[in-house]
Structure formats: C-alpha cells, structure tokens
Write a protein that holds these residues in place. Sequence first.
Motif, PDB file in Angstrom:
ATOM      1  N   LEU A   1       1.127  27.164  32.555  1.00 51.15           N
ATOM      2  CA  LEU A   1       0.503  26.603  31.373  1.00 51.15           C
ATOM      3  C   LEU A   1       1.511  25.668  30.740  1.00 51.15           C
ATOM      4  O   LEU A   1       2.607  26.072  30.371  1.00 51.15           O
ATOM      5  CB  LEU A   1       0.118  27.702  30.380  1.00 51.15           C
ATOM      6  N   ILE A   2       1.172  24.394  30.646  1.00 54.72           N
ATOM      7  CA  ILE A   2       2.090  23.389  30.125  1.00 54.72           C
ATOM      8  C   ILE A   2       1.513  22.842  28.832  1.00 54.72           C
ATOM      9  O   ILE A   2       0.338  22.481  28.773  1.00 54.72           O
ATOM     10  CB  ILE A   2       2.289  22.247  31.130  1.00 54.72           C
ATOM     11  N   ASP A   3       2.370  22.763  27.786  1.00 57.21           N
ATOM     12  CA  ASP A   3       1.959  22.236  26.488  1.00 57.21           C
ATOM     13  C   ASP A   3       2.835  21.025  26.205  1.00 57.21           C
ATOM     14  O   ASP A   3       4.050  21.148  26.066  1.00 57.21           O
ATOM     15  CB  ASP A   3       2.146  23.317  25.408  1.00 57.21           C
ATOM     16  N   VAL A   4       2.254  19.863  26.153  1.00 54.00           N
ATOM     17  CA  VAL A   4       3.007  18.614  25.973  1.00 54.00           C
ATOM     18  C   VAL A   4       2.707  18.057  24.596  1.00 54.00           C
ATOM     19  O   VAL A   4       1.542  17.931  24.220  1.00 54.00           O
ATOM     20  CB  VAL A   4       2.645  17.588  27.061  1.00 54.00           C
ATOM     21  N   HIS A   5       3.778  17.720  23.813  1.00 55.47           N
ATOM     22  CA  HIS A   5       3.611  17.111  22.490  1.00 55.47           C
ATOM     23  C   HIS A   5       4.242  15.743  22.512  1.00 55.47           C
ATOM     24  O   HIS A   5       5.375  15.590  22.963  1.00 55.47           O
ATOM     25  CB  HIS A   5       4.303  17.968  21.420  1.00 55.47           C
ATOM     26  N   LEU A   6       3.558  14.755  22.023  1.00 55.77           N
ATOM     27  CA  LEU A   6       4.121  13.420  21.864  1.00 55.77           C
ATOM     28  C   LEU A   6       4.399  13.237  20.375  1.00 55.77           C
ATOM     29  O   LEU A   6       3.500  13.299  19.562  1.00 55.77           O
ATOM     30  CB  LEU A   6       3.138  12.347  22.350  1.00 55.77           C
ATOM     31  N   LEU A   7       5.690  13.023  20.057  1.00 53.69           N
ATOM     32  CA  LEU A   7       6.092  12.909  18.661  1.00 53.69           C
ATOM     33  C   LEU A   7       6.343  11.459  18.300  1.00 53.69           C
ATOM     34  O   LEU A   7       6.860  10.684  19.095  1.00 53.69           O
ATOM     35  CB  LEU A   7       7.361  13.721  18.424  1.00 53.69           C
ATOM     36  N   GLY A   8       5.999  11.111  17.078  1.00 55.34           N
ATOM     37  CA  GLY A   8       6.261   9.763  16.568  1.00 55.34           C
ATOM     38  C   GLY A   8       7.605   9.707  15.875  1.00 55.34           C
ATOM     39  O   GLY A   8       8.299  10.716  15.715  1.00 55.34           O
ATOM     40  N   SER A   9       7.987   8.535  15.432  1.00 55.19           N
ATOM     41  CA  SER A   9       9.270   8.391  14.739  1.00 55.19           C
ATOM     42  C   SER A   9       9.178   8.990  13.340  1.00 55.19           C
ATOM     43  O   SER A   9       8.102   9.172  12.793  1.00 55.19           O
ATOM     44  CB  SER A   9       9.646   6.885  14.655  1.00 55.19           C
ATOM     45  N   ARG A  10      10.342   9.272  12.715  1.00 54.26           N
ATOM     46  CA  ARG A  10      10.370   9.921  11.399  1.00 54.26           C
ATOM     47  C   ARG A  10      10.309   8.904  10.275  1.00 54.26           C
ATOM     48  O   ARG A  10      10.417   9.255   9.114  1.00 54.26           O
ATOM     49  CB  ARG A  10      11.637  10.742  11.275  1.00 54.26           C
ATOM     50  N   ASP A  11      10.191   7.674  10.517  1.00 58.94           N
ATOM     51  CA  ASP A  11      10.185   6.647   9.458  1.00 58.94           C
ATOM     52  C   ASP A  11       9.043   6.803   8.528  1.00 58.94           C
ATOM     53  O   ASP A  11       7.952   6.935   8.624  1.00 58.94           O
ATOM     54  CB  ASP A  11      10.154   5.235  10.056  1.00 58.94           C
TER      55      ASP A  11
END
Length: 97
Positions: free
Chosen positions: A87-97
């Motif tokens: 089971l794979i959980d992938v998160h794409l995170l944006g920049s903190r700006d």
Amino acid sequence: MEAVNEPDGIEEVDAVPVLADEARALQRTEPAGAVVVKQAAAVAATSFAAGVVTVAAVRAGRAVRARRRARRKASHLPPVLATRSFLIDVHLLGSRD
C-alpha cells in the motif's frame, strides 16, 4: 306509473317498484381483482424467467472471454513464482510561500 304534466313545467311521477315475474339465480362472474392478480403473477413469472436467461447469457459470455484472455497471457508471459502487495501513499507538497 302515471306522469302528470302541469302547466308550470313540473312533472310528478308516481314511482312504484317493478318486480320480476319469477326469481332466478344470478350468474357468478369472476371478480375483477382476481383477473388483475393472475395477470400480475404471469408478468412476474415471465420477468423472472427472462432475468434468469439474461444472467446465464452474460455469465457464459464472460467465461468465454476470460478463457481467451487466459490463453493469450499464458502463452506470452513467464510463470509467476510469487506475488506481494504494497500500500503506497504518495503526497505532493507545494512550496511554503
């Protein structure tokens, strides 16, 4: 029965019931509800039979297709020795700006 016509247009009628000369039994007729019940039962039985035939035809078609796929895959792929599932959980995170 005697009808009397008066000049002002009102008609008086002496209403006396008329009796039959001899008594006779009434003919028995089937109630209207029984006919509806019979028709509903016939429709239900026919619908059930059509459903059974449809399910059988669909299953037969799927079985034929599954056998064809199995033959194609078996001839092109090497035998599978083992399988594992993850089971794979992938998160794409944006920049903190």
